[in-house]
Design a protein around this motif. Sequence first.
Motif, PDB file in Angstrom:
ATOM      1  N   ARG A  38       0.838  -1.191   0.000  1.00  0.00           N
ATOM      2  CA  ARG A  38       0.000   0.000   0.000  1.00  0.00           C
ATOM      3  C   ARG A  38       0.871   1.238   0.000  1.00  0.00           C
ATOM      4  O   ARG A  38       2.022   1.214   0.445  1.00  0.00           O
ATOM      5  CB  ARG A  38      -0.947   0.017   1.201  1.00  0.00           C
ATOM      6  CG  ARG A  38      -0.265   0.141   2.559  1.00  0.00           C
ATOM      7  CD  ARG A  38      -1.293  -0.009   3.678  1.00  0.00           C
ATOM      8  NE  ARG A  38      -0.689   0.135   4.990  1.00  0.00           N
ATOM      9  CZ  ARG A  38      -1.346  -0.072   6.134  1.00  0.00           C
ATOM     10  NH1 ARG A  38      -2.634  -0.459   6.108  1.00  0.00           N
ATOM     11  NH2 ARG A  38      -0.742   0.089   7.289  1.00  0.00           N
ATOM     12  N   VAL A  48       2.364  -5.031   3.102  1.00  0.00           N
ATOM     13  CA  VAL A  48       1.299  -5.276   4.070  1.00  0.00           C
ATOM     14  C   VAL A  48       1.246  -6.754   4.460  1.00  0.00           C
ATOM     15  O   VAL A  48       1.220  -7.083   5.641  1.00  0.00           O
ATOM     16  CB  VAL A  48      -0.061  -4.839   3.494  1.00  0.00           C
ATOM     17  CG1 VAL A  48      -1.198  -5.228   4.434  1.00  0.00           C
ATOM     18  CG2 VAL A  48      -0.066  -3.340   3.218  1.00  0.00           C
ATOM     19  N   SER A  62       1.802  -3.460  11.665  1.00  0.00           N
ATOM     20  CA  SER A  62       0.655  -2.548  11.761  1.00  0.00           C
ATOM     21  C   SER A  62      -0.673  -3.217  11.413  1.00  0.00           C
ATOM     22  O   SER A  62      -1.736  -2.674  11.742  1.00  0.00           O
ATOM     23  CB  SER A  62       0.866  -1.334  10.855  1.00  0.00           C
ATOM     24  OG  SER A  62       1.035  -1.746   9.516  1.00  0.00           O
ATOM     25  N   VAL A  63      -0.634  -4.385  10.759  1.00  0.00           N
ATOM     26  CA  VAL A  63      -1.882  -5.030  10.347  1.00  0.00           C
ATOM     27  C   VAL A  63      -2.074  -6.407  10.973  1.00  0.00           C
ATOM     28  O   VAL A  63      -3.115  -7.040  10.749  1.00  0.00           O
ATOM     29  CB  VAL A  63      -1.970  -5.140   8.814  1.00  0.00           C
ATOM     30  CG1 VAL A  63      -1.778  -3.786   8.170  1.00  0.00           C
ATOM     31  CG2 VAL A  63      -0.983  -6.161   8.264  1.00  0.00           C
ATOM     32  N   PHE A  67      -5.630  -8.076   9.405  1.00  0.00           N
ATOM     33  CA  PHE A  67      -5.660  -8.426   7.987  1.00  0.00           C
ATOM     34  C   PHE A  67      -5.297  -9.896   7.814  1.00  0.00           C
ATOM     35  O   PHE A  67      -4.465 -10.436   8.561  1.00  0.00           O
ATOM     36  CB  PHE A  67      -4.658  -7.593   7.196  1.00  0.00           C
ATOM     37  CG  PHE A  67      -5.006  -6.134   7.059  1.00  0.00           C
ATOM     38  CD1 PHE A  67      -6.031  -5.554   7.788  1.00  0.00           C
ATOM     39  CD2 PHE A  67      -4.285  -5.335   6.183  1.00  0.00           C
ATOM     40  CE1 PHE A  67      -6.336  -4.209   7.662  1.00  0.00           C
ATOM     41  CE2 PHE A  67      -4.579  -3.992   6.028  1.00  0.00           C
ATOM     42  CZ  PHE A  67      -5.599  -3.429   6.772  1.00  0.00           C
ATOM     43  N   MET A  82      -9.613  -7.437   5.237  1.00  0.00           N
ATOM     44  CA  MET A  82      -9.191  -6.366   6.139  1.00  0.00           C
ATOM     45  C   MET A  82     -10.322  -6.074   7.118  1.00  0.00           C
ATOM     46  O   MET A  82     -11.415  -5.673   6.708  1.00  0.00           O
ATOM     47  CB  MET A  82      -8.845  -5.104   5.342  1.00  0.00           C
ATOM     48  CG  MET A  82      -7.812  -5.332   4.255  1.00  0.00           C
ATOM     49  SD  MET A  82      -7.297  -3.811   3.437  1.00  0.00           S
ATOM     50  CE  MET A  82      -8.829  -3.314   2.661  1.00  0.00           C
ATOM     51  N   LEU A  85     -10.741  -1.795  10.383  1.00  0.00           N
ATOM     52  CA  LEU A  85      -9.976  -0.804   9.624  1.00  0.00           C
ATOM     53  C   LEU A  85      -9.833   0.497  10.386  1.00  0.00           C
ATOM     54  O   LEU A  85     -10.741   0.907  11.139  1.00  0.00           O
ATOM     55  CB  LEU A  85     -10.639  -0.566   8.272  1.00  0.00           C
ATOM     56  CG  LEU A  85     -10.371  -1.661   7.244  1.00  0.00           C
ATOM     57  CD1 LEU A  85     -11.387  -1.615   6.109  1.00  0.00           C
ATOM     58  CD2 LEU A  85      -8.960  -1.550   6.702  1.00  0.00           C
ATOM     59  N   GLU A  88      -5.622   5.239   9.381  1.00  0.00           N
ATOM     60  CA  GLU A  88      -4.247   5.116   8.886  1.00  0.00           C
ATOM     61  C   GLU A  88      -4.072   3.987   7.877  1.00  0.00           C
ATOM     62  O   GLU A  88      -2.992   3.849   7.293  1.00  0.00           O
ATOM     63  CB  GLU A  88      -3.258   4.945  10.047  1.00  0.00           C
ATOM     64  CG  GLU A  88      -3.626   3.845  11.029  1.00  0.00           C
ATOM     65  CD  GLU A  88      -4.363   4.373  12.253  1.00  0.00           C
ATOM     66  OE1 GLU A  88      -5.274   5.242  12.086  1.00  0.00           O
ATOM     67  OE2 GLU A  88      -4.047   3.919  13.374  1.00  0.00           O
ATOM     68  N   ASP A  89      -5.101   3.188   7.656  1.00  0.00           N
ATOM     69  CA  ASP A  89      -5.061   2.176   6.602  1.00  0.00           C
ATOM     70  C   ASP A  89      -5.410   2.758   5.242  1.00  0.00           C
ATOM     71  O   ASP A  89      -5.300   2.074   4.220  1.00  0.00           O
ATOM     72  CB  ASP A  89      -6.038   1.034   6.906  1.00  0.00           C
ATOM     73  CG  ASP A  89      -5.660   0.247   8.144  1.00  0.00           C
ATOM     74  OD1 ASP A  89      -6.576  -0.106   8.926  1.00  0.00           O
ATOM     75  OD2 ASP A  89      -4.460  -0.038   8.324  1.00  0.00           O
ATOM     76  N   TYR A  93      -3.914   0.338  -2.580  1.00  0.00           N
ATOM     77  CA  TYR A  93      -3.427  -1.010  -2.321  1.00  0.00           C
ATOM     78  C   TYR A  93      -3.088  -1.705  -3.642  1.00  0.00           C
ATOM     79  O   TYR A  93      -3.888  -1.683  -4.586  1.00  0.00           O
ATOM     80  CB  TYR A  93      -4.484  -1.812  -1.560  1.00  0.00           C
ATOM     81  CG  TYR A  93      -4.532  -1.459  -0.097  1.00  0.00           C
ATOM     82  CD1 TYR A  93      -5.035  -0.234   0.333  1.00  0.00           C
ATOM     83  CD2 TYR A  93      -4.044  -2.334   0.869  1.00  0.00           C
ATOM     84  CE1 TYR A  93      -5.058   0.104   1.678  1.00  0.00           C
ATOM     85  CE2 TYR A  93      -4.070  -2.003   2.213  1.00  0.00           C
ATOM     86  CZ  TYR A  93      -4.565  -0.786   2.609  1.00  0.00           C
ATOM     87  OH  TYR A  93      -4.571  -0.446   3.945  1.00  0.00           O
TER      88      TYR A  93
END
Length: 125
Positions: A38, A48, A62-63, A67, A82, A85, A88-89, A93
């Motif tokens: 992303r 990601v 961060s995910v 995710f 995902m 959410l 900041e996402d 992508y």
Amino acid sequence: QVYLVESGGGSVQAGGSLRLSCTVSHNTVSSYTMAWFRQAPGKEREGVASLHTSGSMRYADSVKGRFTISEDMTENTLILQMNVLKPEDTAMYYCAARPWPSPGPTLSEYDYTYWGQGTQVTVSS
């Protein structure tokens, strides 16, 4: 030439979910190491999630826990589910593919040969 086509992006409120898809045009999706990247405006592209041909996966910190990367063999498609959410996402992508061989699931953009055109995800607070 391998063509990757992403879909499933959109706008959602924080806490919501989206499911991104990436259709692979040549060979089966499982014959490549696949990944989602992303890029937010003004920021560098970041990895990601990655899915190696062995089935091993790697996620950005961060995910993690939100995710999930997977493959739909019937549709020859890479999926990114995902959940929870956050604003900041928000980013464009991209789906990426690396032909065999590959040492493992990698989140470095320099390891990937084929790229899709991207799908926009916007998360509002």
